[in-house]
Design an enzyme around this catalytic site. Structure first.
Site, PDB file in Angstrom:
ATOM      1  N   ALA A 210       0.391   4.355  -2.231  1.00  0.00           N
ATOM      2  CA  ALA A 210       0.110   5.106  -2.594  1.00  0.00           C
ATOM      3  C   ALA A 210      -0.858   5.955  -1.855  1.00  0.00           C
ATOM      4  O   ALA A 210      -2.286   4.490  -1.836  1.00  0.00           O
ATOM      5  CB  ALA A 210       0.083   5.357  -4.066  1.00  0.00           C
ATOM      6  N   ASN A 211      -1.537   6.531  -2.281  1.00  0.00           N
ATOM      7  CA  ASN A 211      -3.541   7.006  -1.825  1.00  0.00           C
ATOM      8  C   ASN A 211      -3.828   7.607  -3.628  1.00  0.00           C
ATOM      9  O   ASN A 211      -2.590   7.933  -4.639  1.00  0.00           O
ATOM     10  CB  ASN A 211      -3.608   8.307  -1.471  1.00  0.00           C
ATOM     11  N   ARG A 212      -5.079   6.933  -3.871  1.00  0.00           N
ATOM     12  CA  ARG A 212      -5.833   7.500  -5.110  1.00  0.00           C
ATOM     13  C   ARG A 212      -6.324   9.032  -5.173  1.00  0.00           C
ATOM     14  O   ARG A 212      -6.906   9.682  -4.483  1.00  0.00           O
ATOM     15  CB  ARG A 212      -7.213   6.508  -5.849  1.00  0.00           C
TER      16      ARG A 212
END
Length: 404
Positions: A210-212
């Site tokens: 995932a991305n932040r």
């Protein structure tokens, strides 16, 4: 924007009460006049002295205060405000409001008010999910009370995690600004699609790539577009913030899910791609949890996810009139954003520096650059709600010019 606006802040008895000191400071910075009521329980967490020092006003605590009540103080407090804010709105306060109880100054002022009311719920996740609380919140919404939050996260109690954290001061401030400074219906009759939050790409049933991203900026844009009169569809990954009111929200997990949801909801006048979509996914995610063994770390074969922004920007038949992308960068922010706009084929790129030192990723403030064919606009640091309103105003102007 809030100059000379009068806010009555009812501070409930929860650990999140300390956040109200920051909220008051932010409101005062914007020119608002704040009066505060502290419940008896609230005084266990913040003192009248500390609240009064920041508001510059007398703090009210007692229904039977002879000094205040000689002129029916609870009525005057509730009627002289432009907006009543309850933060933290505990389960007890919510129950009193929903059922018309009036046994202390806070609940009496709330039942006596004829002004808009905004609540910021805060409580243990089990209390928030309890059927009684859900009924009470639903009743308040039917009565026209607006809510901000709660958010998900760690609780004050050890090992407790879930929905119930009070919204952060800047989120509450954004909701207050939206209520007291309503936008004109500049997008009335328009259809807008917004993507927000991260995507989760599974490695196995318990792990993912995932991305932040908290989803705060994308959700704020969806809320601002709705406030401006647009019909809004929000396609949200697993965000940390509550769904905006009045917005049709579709919840997705992966980039492929998001792509499908976007395509299913075309055509639109404007598409704003604020989501932090994972660029890659595991080619063959495991159906079972991958176990550690003596053989070392597993090898993950990654493949590219669909490029949602480029696909929609270059769509032959259903391309929106205005396509807006986002670029989260850590260096050469404007240069990378310019290159991305050309590469993706979109009209605008909203770029920001998300280096850890900026605090933008997951924070309440944002500093953006609007990159278009006409050049680069450097916008000042502002709340994400204010950035959203400014962007919506620019979108409305662009769509108006395109329709001439």
């Amino acid at each position: 924007m809030l100059a000379k606006k009068r806010i009555l802040l009812v501070i409930g008895g929860g650990i999140a009460a300390y956040k109200c000191l920051e909220l008051i400071r932010r409101l005062k910075e914007r020119g608002a006049k704040v009066r505060a009521i502290l419940t008896t329980a609230a005084q266990e967490f913040v003192t009248p002295l500390s609240v009064g020092a920041i508001t510059g006003e007398r703090v009210f605590t007692d229904l039977f205060d002879l000094t205040a009540e000689h002129d029916i103080g609870h009525i005057r407090l509730s009627r002289e405000a432009d907006l009543v804010v309850v933060a933290p709105a505990t389960a007890d306060l919510i129950a009193k409001m929903a059922n018309g109880f009036a046994d202390d100054l806070a609940s009496t002022a709330l039942i006596a008010t004829d002004k808009p009311v905004l609540i910021a719920p805060a409580m243990n996740p089990r209390m928030w999910s309890h059927p009684a609380t859900r009924r009470n919140v639903a009743r308040l919404k039917e009565d026209g009370v607006l809510t901000v939050g709660p958010n998900s996260g760690a609780m004050a109690e050890r090992d407790e995690f879930g929905a119930g954290r009070m919204a952060e001061p800047m989120e509450i401030l954004g909701a207050i600004e939206e209520m007291l400074s309503p936008q004109q219906q500049i997008l009335k009759g328009r259809r807008v699609l917004v993507t927000s939050g991260p995507t989760h790409e599974p490695i196995d049933p318990v792990r993912f790539i995932a991305n932040r991203s908290s989803g705060k900026q994308g959700h704020a844009i969806a809320a601002a577009a709705r406030a401006a009169g647009a019909e809004v569809v929000l396609v949200s990954g697993p965000a940390e913030v509550a769904d905006p009111q009045g917005v049709r929200t579709l919840h997705v997990e992966s980039a492929r899910d998001m792509m499908a949801a976007v395509e299913e909801n075309l055509p639109v006048d404007c598409a704003i791609f604020a989501a932090a979509v994972a660029d890659w996914r595991v080619a063959d995610a495991s159906d079972q949890k991958i176990k550690k063994d003596a053989g070392g770390a597993p090898t993950l074969h990654l493949v590219e996810n669909p490029d949602i922004l480029a696909s929609i920007a270059r769509h032959h038949t259903l391309r929106p009139r205005l396509v807006v992308g986002f670029a989260a960068e850590t260096e050469q922010v404007v240069a990378h954003a310019k290159a991305k706009r050309e590469r993706k084929g979109c009209d605008w790129i909203v770029a920001n520096d998300v280096s850890p030192a900026t605090g933008i990723m997951g924070g309440d403030l944002n500093t953006v650059h609007l990159v278009s064919a006409a050049g680069v606009e450097d916008w000042p640091s502002a709340s994400k709600a204010e950035v959203a309103r400014r962007l919506v105003a620019r979108i409305a102007a662009a769509l108006g010019e395109a329709g001439r």
